[in-house]
Design a protein around this motif. Sequence first.
Motif, PDB file in Angstrom:
ATOM      1  N   PHE A 211     -34.636  -4.030  -8.632  1.00 31.79           N
ATOM      2  CA  PHE A 211     -35.089  -2.634  -8.341  1.00 31.79           C
ATOM      3  C   PHE A 211     -34.687  -1.878  -7.163  1.00 31.79           C
ATOM      4  N   ALA A 212     -34.469  -2.762  -6.130  1.00 28.12           N
ATOM      5  CA  ALA A 212     -33.702  -2.164  -5.109  1.00 28.12           C
ATOM      6  C   ALA A 212     -32.329  -1.855  -5.255  1.00 28.12           C
ATOM      7  N   ARG A 213     -31.805  -2.524  -6.025  1.00 22.53           N
ATOM      8  CA  ARG A 213     -30.397  -2.162  -6.428  1.00 22.53           C
ATOM      9  C   ARG A 213     -30.468  -0.818  -7.312  1.00 22.53           C
ATOM     10  N   THR A 214     -31.301  -0.794  -8.013  1.00 14.15           N
ATOM     11  CA  THR A 214     -31.241   0.623  -8.827  1.00 14.15           C
ATOM     12  C   THR A 214     -31.632   1.756  -7.959  1.00 14.15           C
ATOM     13  N   GLY A 215     -32.530   1.438  -7.101  1.00 21.24           N
ATOM     14  CA  GLY A 215     -32.655   2.641  -6.115  1.00 21.24           C
ATOM     15  C   GLY A 215     -31.627   2.791  -5.209  1.00 21.24           C
TER      16      GLY A 215
ATOM     17  N   ILE B 122     -46.661   0.798 -14.118  1.00 20.65           N
ATOM     18  CA  ILE B 122     -48.066   0.863 -14.482  1.00 20.65           C
ATOM     19  C   ILE B 122     -49.042   0.652 -13.448  1.00 20.65           C
ATOM     20  N   TYR B 123     -49.073  -0.343 -12.782  1.00 17.53           N
ATOM     21  CA  TYR B 123     -49.944  -1.207 -12.025  1.00 17.53           C
ATOM     22  C   TYR B 123     -49.542  -0.789 -10.368  1.00 17.53           C
ATOM     23  N   GLY B 124     -48.568  -0.125 -10.125  1.00 16.77           N
ATOM     24  CA  GLY B 124     -48.427   0.081  -8.544  1.00 16.77           C
ATOM     25  C   GLY B 124     -47.097  -0.553  -8.018  1.00 16.77           C
ATOM     26  N   GLN B 125     -46.107  -0.636  -8.973  1.00 17.90           N
ATOM     27  CA  GLN B 125     -44.735  -0.883  -8.522  1.00 17.90           C
ATOM     28  C   GLN B 125     -43.892   0.296  -8.296  1.00 17.90           C
ATOM     29  N   TYR B 126     -43.257   0.478  -7.091  1.00 18.52           N
ATOM     30  CA  TYR B 126     -42.598   1.698  -6.913  1.00 18.52           C
ATOM     31  C   TYR B 126     -40.968   1.053  -6.495  1.00 18.52           C
ATOM     32  N   VAL B 127     -40.185   2.302  -6.789  1.00 20.84           N
ATOM     33  CA  VAL B 127     -38.735   2.325  -6.377  1.00 20.84           C
ATOM     34  C   VAL B 127     -38.588   3.815  -5.805  1.00 20.84           C
TER      35      VAL B 127
END
Length: 117
Positions: free
Chosen positions: A15-19, A75-80
């Motif tokens: 996810f960090a790589r995507t961000g 949906i339950y609090g994951q963020y990028v």
Amino acid sequence: MEKAFCGLNATARDFARTGQLVLDKGSANGQQIIPEKWVTRLATPAAHRIDNWGYSAQWWHPSGGNGKNFSAIGIYGQYVYVAPDARTVIVKMSNYGSQQDEQETFDGLHSITQHHD
């Protein structure tokens, strides 16, 4: 690993790589991976706000902050969370059920980006 019904299953590093790819306007290792136009679309909220938040192509633009930071939200609090001015990506992996205050989370993430060197 894609899930056919709802989302994406990946590690925090993925996810960090995507961000980071979004932060770098679609470029990685000197190569354009995704069109810069697409990243511009993600970073530019549509004219019509949803519950006072900007939105574009599965990325949210919270009210408050500097108006430039945006995030993909699970949906339950994951963020990028992407903060272009601070050149910062924050990944938050969590599960706080159906009781969440996304604005409060955004305010906290924004606060972190204000204290960088």
